[in-house]
Design a protein around this motif. Structure first.
Motif, short mmCIF file in Angstrom:
data_model
loop_
_atom_site.label_atom_id
_atom_site.label_comp_id
_atom_site.label_asym_id
_atom_site.label_seq_id
_atom_site.Cartn_x
_atom_site.Cartn_y
_atom_site.Cartn_z
N ILE A 137 0.86 -1.17 0.00
CA ILE A 137 0.00 0.00 0.00
C ILE A 137 0.90 1.23 0.00
CG2 ILE A 137 -0.25 0.02 2.53
CD1 ILE A 137 -3.17 1.07 2.01
N HIS A 138 0.52 2.24 -0.75
CA HIS A 138 1.37 3.40 -0.97
C HIS A 138 0.71 4.66 -0.42
CE1 HIS A 138 3.43 0.70 -3.79
NE2 HIS A 138 2.21 0.41 -4.23
N LEU A 139 1.54 5.55 0.10
CA LEU A 139 1.11 6.85 0.60
C LEU A 139 1.75 7.92 -0.27
CD1 LEU A 139 -0.17 8.69 2.88
CD2 LEU A 139 2.07 8.55 4.01
N VAL A 187 4.08 18.38 -1.55
CA VAL A 187 4.61 19.44 -0.70
C VAL A 187 4.88 20.67 -1.57
CG1 VAL A 187 6.51 20.13 0.81
CG2 VAL A 187 5.69 17.77 0.82
N ARG A 188 4.23 21.77 -1.24
CA ARG A 188 4.45 23.03 -1.96
C ARG A 188 4.36 22.85 -3.47
NH1 ARG A 188 7.85 23.19 2.46
NH2 ARG A 188 7.41 24.90 3.91
N ASP A 189 3.27 22.24 -3.91
CA ASP A 189 2.86 22.18 -5.31
C ASP A 189 3.63 21.21 -6.19
OD1 ASP A 189 0.86 24.44 -5.26
OD2 ASP A 189 2.67 25.48 -4.60
N THR A 190 4.93 21.13 -6.04
CA THR A 190 5.70 20.40 -7.04
C THR A 190 6.42 19.17 -6.50
OG1 THR A 190 7.58 21.88 -6.66
CG2 THR A 190 6.07 22.47 -8.43
N VAL A 191 6.76 19.14 -5.22
CA VAL A 191 7.53 18.03 -4.66
C VAL A 191 6.58 16.93 -4.21
CG1 VAL A 191 9.18 17.33 -2.91
CG2 VAL A 191 9.33 19.61 -3.92
N GLN A 192 6.67 15.78 -4.87
CA GLN A 192 5.80 14.66 -4.54
C GLN A 192 6.51 13.74 -3.55
OE1 GLN A 192 2.74 14.32 -5.70
NE2 GLN A 192 2.16 12.28 -5.08
N VAL A 193 5.87 13.49 -2.41
CA VAL A 193 6.39 12.58 -1.40
C VAL A 193 5.64 11.26 -1.52
CG1 VAL A 193 6.68 12.16 1.06
CG2 VAL A 193 6.98 14.47 0.14
N THR A 194 6.37 10.16 -1.59
CA THR A 194 5.74 8.84 -1.65
C THR A 194 6.42 7.90 -0.66
OG1 THR A 194 7.21 8.13 -3.44
CG2 THR A 194 5.08 9.06 -4.07
N ASP A 195 5.65 6.98 -0.14
CA ASP A 195 6.15 5.98 0.80
C ASP A 195 5.34 4.71 0.57
OD1 ASP A 195 7.57 4.78 2.80
OD2 ASP A 195 7.08 6.25 4.35
#
Length: 384
Positions: free
Chosen positions: A42-44, A48-56
């Motif tokens: 399962i992915h999260l 962050v601030r429009d352009t930075v994609q955080v994935t886990d």
């Protein structure tokens, strides 16, 4: 040092100091339960601030999963998903608001898109708004079901009108929430979906009233971009310039028509109201062309140029100037594959088709007009 790296360094430093608290203040501890996906990943994901994609990512074990990570922002609208996000047939999504601290989520696979979330104040705020919206959505869905089941053309048109009324009611409730919650990250999340119906002055008033903290996060860049686009097309401003290849293969730009009044018509071959308006536009062209009116059509058909050219001939609008909007889209990458670098529709803040602007002889925007208002304006400019 980026914000993400700062938090990572702070977390490492904390483990080396005996006096440090066991959990940093920005730590998200998300515990979830889910049925039917044992052993799957399962992915999260959140932005962050429009352009930075955080994935886990983490694996589901015994019907449970856990994410423990530092958050770069105080609140984020996140997505939990299983499957391939590039394959809409084989992916399941759940949307929720997350924030540092203990957050719990329970997902029922039978209703994956409606997780039960506790521990997030932002999610609780969103749930309260959704409780107000739920009866409106239910009424709207009932009207859609009735329209689908009723074969009468007249009845379908009547139900369509009622649907539009309920959609307006939904948007009014959402906009009232946005206006009354200037410190809310939830309010900011709704604004991009509402701003297409807002004037420059309305959107600017809402944005200016938002707290400085809220303006730092989420998808606020899209709001600023929309404000900039709307400001560009205010009456009296120079019409945004562009130069592209026309349907005939020659290079053309709006500046080439300086000295003429230009009706800039945004349309698409698949847009029924757009094509229904062409007979009237042809009448206006016939009536005022000799007095200095040109029609410049921008089509949202970049993916089907052959169909576009075919419809130009079929609808008898060859006398107009025709170009494509300039949107490039690598569909294999989903929404991330969209390239708006040369998008004329973005230049003119286009959200609905058809949309018509009138540009004066000096290249300045007169305004945006529906058919009735356009008739009156052209009559004022050219006479009968």
């Amino acid at each position: 040092m980026t914000t993400k790296h700062f938090w990572a360094a702070a977390l490492v430093g904390c483990t080396l100091m005996a006096g440090c608290a066991s959990q940093p203040d920005n730590e998200l501890r998300l515990d979830g339960t889910i049925n039917g996906h044992e052993g799957e990943w399962i992915h999260l994901a959140y932005t962050v601030r429009d352009t930075v994609q955080v994935t886990d990512s983490t694996r589901i074990a015994d019907g449970a999963f856990r994410f423990s990570r530092p958050m770069e922002v105080p609140v984020a609208q996140a997505t939990l998903y299983i499957g391939n996000p590039m394959d809409y047939r084989n992916v399941k999504y759940a949307s929720l608001f997350i924030e540092p601290g203990e957050v719990s989520v329970a997902i029922d696979t039978a209703d994956f898109m409606k997780p039960e979330v506790t521990g997030s104040a932002a999610q609780a705020e969103n749930d309260s708004l959704n409780a107000v919206l739920a009866p409106l959505y239910a009424r709207l869905q009932a009207l859609r079901d009735s329209a689908a089941a009723d074969a009468s053309a007249g009845r379908k048109a009547e139900l369509q009108g009622q649907q539009e009324t309920w959609v307006d009611s939904l948007k009014a409730v959402q906009l009232a929430f946005v206006r009354s919650h200037p410190h809310s990250f939830v309010a900011l999340s709704y604004l991009p979906f509402l701003m297409g119906d807002m004037t420059y002055d309305e959107l600017k008033a809402v944005y200016d009233n938002m707290s400085p903290e809220v303006k730092q996060y989420g998808n606020v860049a899209s709001v600023r971009d929309e404000l900039a686009a709307l400001e560009r097309v205010q009456p009296g401003r120079p019409a945004p310039l562009f130069r592209v290849v026309s349907w005939k293969g020659d290079s053309i730009g709006i500046a080439d028509l300086r000295g003429k009044y230009v009706l800039l018509d945004f349309w698409a071959t698949w847009c029924v109201p757009c094509r229904k308006s062409f007979p009237h536009v042809k009448e206006l062209y016939k009536k005022y062309h000799a007095k200095g009116l040109e029609v410049f059509c921008v089509a949202d058909d970049d993916s089907k140029p052959d169909t576009w050219k075919e419809v130009i001939g079929k609808d008898g609008i060859q006398d107009f100037h025709h170009v494509l909007r300039g949107l490039k889209w690598d569909r294999s990458k989903g929404l991330d594959g969209m390239d708006h670098t040369n998008d004329i529709s973005d230049l003119y803040a286009i959200h609905y088709l058809p949309t018509k602007y009138l540009i004066d002889r000096e290249g300045n925007i007169v305004g945006k007009f529906d058919d009735e208002a356009l008739d009156a304006k052209l009559k004022e400019i050219f006479g009968n």
